[in-house]
Design a protein around this motif. Structure first.
Motif, PDB file in Angstrom:
ATOM      1  N   LEU A 123      -7.074   2.506   8.112  1.00 29.70           N
ATOM      2  CA  LEU A 123      -7.233   3.908   8.510  1.00 29.70           C
ATOM      3  C   LEU A 123      -7.863   4.000   9.890  1.00 29.70           C
ATOM      4  O   LEU A 123      -7.429   4.792  10.732  1.00 29.70           O
ATOM      5  N   THR A 127      -7.179  11.434   4.137  1.00 29.46           N
ATOM      6  CA  THR A 127      -6.114  10.454   4.013  1.00 29.46           C
ATOM      7  C   THR A 127      -6.463   9.549   2.840  1.00 29.46           C
ATOM      8  O   THR A 127      -7.590   9.078   2.717  1.00 29.46           O
ATOM      9  N   VAL A 145      -9.845   4.856  -0.354  1.00 33.04           N
ATOM     10  CA  VAL A 145      -8.889   3.773  -0.575  1.00 33.04           C
ATOM     11  C   VAL A 145      -9.173   3.110  -1.913  1.00 33.04           C
ATOM     12  O   VAL A 145     -10.304   2.685  -2.187  1.00 33.04           O
ATOM     13  N   ASP A 173     -11.527  10.717   2.974  1.00 28.46           N
ATOM     14  CA  ASP A 173     -10.796   9.448   3.111  1.00 28.46           C
ATOM     15  C   ASP A 173     -11.221   8.418   2.064  1.00 28.46           C
ATOM     16  O   ASP A 173     -12.380   7.993   2.024  1.00 28.46           O
ATOM     17  N   ALA A 200       0.837  -1.202   0.000  1.00 24.28           N
ATOM     18  CA  ALA A 200       0.000   0.000   0.000  1.00 24.28           C
ATOM     19  C   ALA A 200       0.864   1.240   0.000  1.00 24.28           C
ATOM     20  O   ALA A 200       1.988   1.245   0.511  1.00 24.28           O
ATOM     21  N   VAL A 217      -2.023  -0.865   4.827  1.00 25.16           N
ATOM     22  CA  VAL A 217      -2.365   0.549   4.941  1.00 25.16           C
ATOM     23  C   VAL A 217      -1.859   1.113   6.262  1.00 25.16           C
ATOM     24  O   VAL A 217      -1.275   2.212   6.306  1.00 25.16           O
ATOM     25  N   VAL A 244      -0.953  10.717   4.243  1.00 34.49           N
ATOM     26  CA  VAL A 244      -1.551  10.975   5.560  1.00 34.49           C
ATOM     27  C   VAL A 244      -1.765  12.466   5.745  1.00 34.49           C
ATOM     28  O   VAL A 244      -0.823  13.218   5.990  1.00 34.49           O
ATOM     29  N   ALA A 265      -5.246   6.200   0.252  1.00 38.14           N
ATOM     30  CA  ALA A 265      -4.408   5.008   0.172  1.00 38.14           C
ATOM     31  C   ALA A 265      -4.700   4.250  -1.108  1.00 38.14           C
ATOM     32  O   ALA A 265      -5.823   4.276  -1.626  1.00 38.14           O
ATOM     33  N   ALA A 316       0.182   5.287   1.181  1.00 38.31           N
ATOM     34  CA  ALA A 316      -0.776   6.115   1.920  1.00 38.31           C
ATOM     35  C   ALA A 316      -0.284   7.552   2.002  1.00 38.31           C
ATOM     36  O   ALA A 316       0.901   7.803   2.268  1.00 38.31           O
ATOM     37  N   ILE A 354       0.949   4.068   6.695  1.00 37.17           N
ATOM     38  CA  ILE A 354       0.695   5.282   7.468  1.00 37.17           C
ATOM     39  C   ILE A 354       1.861   5.560   8.424  1.00 37.17           C
ATOM     40  O   ILE A 354       2.316   6.711   8.550  1.00 37.17           O
TER      41      ILE A 354
END
Length: 338
Positions: A258, A232, A274, A272, A179, A297, A183, A234, A181, A301
């Protein structure tokens, strides 16, 4: 399981471009042959482009690129530059007179850290796509979409922390999964393994953490336009073969990463999101992959926090004395236990 590079998962190209002075950038993930993709959005305020393509009911079965960027909705122009580059390369859905690259995008709000008049645009997207092909340059930290990322913003930018973009990938037998991410959270960031806070809302003198939820619960009355600096993002990638419906489920399971790592998360003004991408032909159980995706994920992060560098007047975890002391103490305990 053993850790691998995010590049080792499958045939994917990753490029980044940023304007470090302005505090914004973009990260581009490209598949020349096309990749099946799913999306799960839990935040109430996403800035996104072509998200509907990933609905299992839509005709397109593959896409050619995912763009993560800053600039909020203004930054959505970056995908146009990626499309322009891919069209030049002859990559996309063949419509006879040309090939149309299918590119989706999600953005964070980073307008408060540098120059708010500078946002990712078509030129920046083009450069990032070109880098993906000619000089792949993905790096964790203050790069690409993570250039202007920050966390812990309930009390304003003066007491938040600099974060960034992070990646993590593993190999378990033949299965590969990882992943990336970005943030950029309203809330506090936690190490999902220990439960320890690693980034977020700082005290006024920046000598300790405050608790974002504690501050929020003292402000229970509704506040208009309370959180505009968040989101956020991802992208989960695997070499396992899945269709869009399964990838949407995997993306939804990955959202648990998350939820384990950020508090609060998925607020009405977050975006947010993904994505889940299939980059191979391996047969695998989607529940196993989805469960691992959440772990990837969470690990990404942590990397985004640990690799960030202080910038725009915002301190990163590596530069805060009280966090360095905690890490030194933990390292001492680990060494003593060996």
């Amino acid at each position: 399981m053993k850790e691998i590079s995010i590049y080792d998962i499958g045939p994917v190209r990753i490029g980044q471009a940023e304007n470090a002075q302005a505090g914004t950038g973009c990260t581009v993930i490209i598949s020349e042959e096309g990749m099946a993709a799913g999306l799960d959005i839990r935040g109430g305020g996403p800035a996104a482009r072509e998200s509907q393509l990933l609905d299992p009911l839509m005709a397109a079965q593959v896409i050619h690129g995912v763009v993560l960027a800053g600039g909020s909705a203004f930054g959505l122009d970056a995908a146009g530059g990626v499309m322009a580059f891919l069209e030049e390369k002859g990559i996309g859905f063949d419509v006879g007179i040309t090939k149309v690259p299918l590119v989706v995008q999600s953005d964070i709000f980073d307008l408060t850290v540098g120059d708010p008049s500078v946002r990712p645009d078509k030129d920046m997207g083009y450069v990032a796509a070109k880098m993906a092909f000619e000089a792949p340059n993905y790096m964790d930290g203050n790069h690409g979409a993570g250039c202007g990322a920050s966390a812990g913003k309930i009390c304003g930018m003066q007491t938040c922390m600099k974060t960034g973009i992070g990646s993590f990938a593993v190999e378990a037998g033949e299965l590969k999964i990882g992943a990336i991410a970005v943030v950029n959270a309203l809330g506090d960031i936690y190490d999902h393994r220990s439960g320890k806070k690693i980034a977020g809302l700082l005290s006024e003198d920046k000598s300790s953490f405050r608790n974002t939820m504690g501050v929020m619960t003292k402000r229970t009355e509704e506040v208009e336009n309370r959180f505009v600096e968040n989101t956020t993002l991802a992208v989960v990638m695997t070499n396992a073969a899945f269709d869009k419906a399964s990838l949407c489920k995997i993306a939804g399971m990955a959202q648990d990463g998350l939820a384990r790592s950020i508090k609060p998360v998925h607020t009405s003004a977050d975006g947010d999101s993904v994505y889940a991408l299939s980059l191979g032909s391996l047969k695998a159980d989607k529940d196993v992959v989805g469960s691992l995706a959440a772990d990837m994920v969470s690990e990404a992060i942590i990397r985004a926090v640990d690799s960030a560098e202080s910038a725009y007047g915002l301190p990163a975890a590596r530069d805060l004395p009280f966090l360095k002391e905690k890490k030194t103490g933990l390292l001492g305990k680990l060494i003593k236990g060996l």
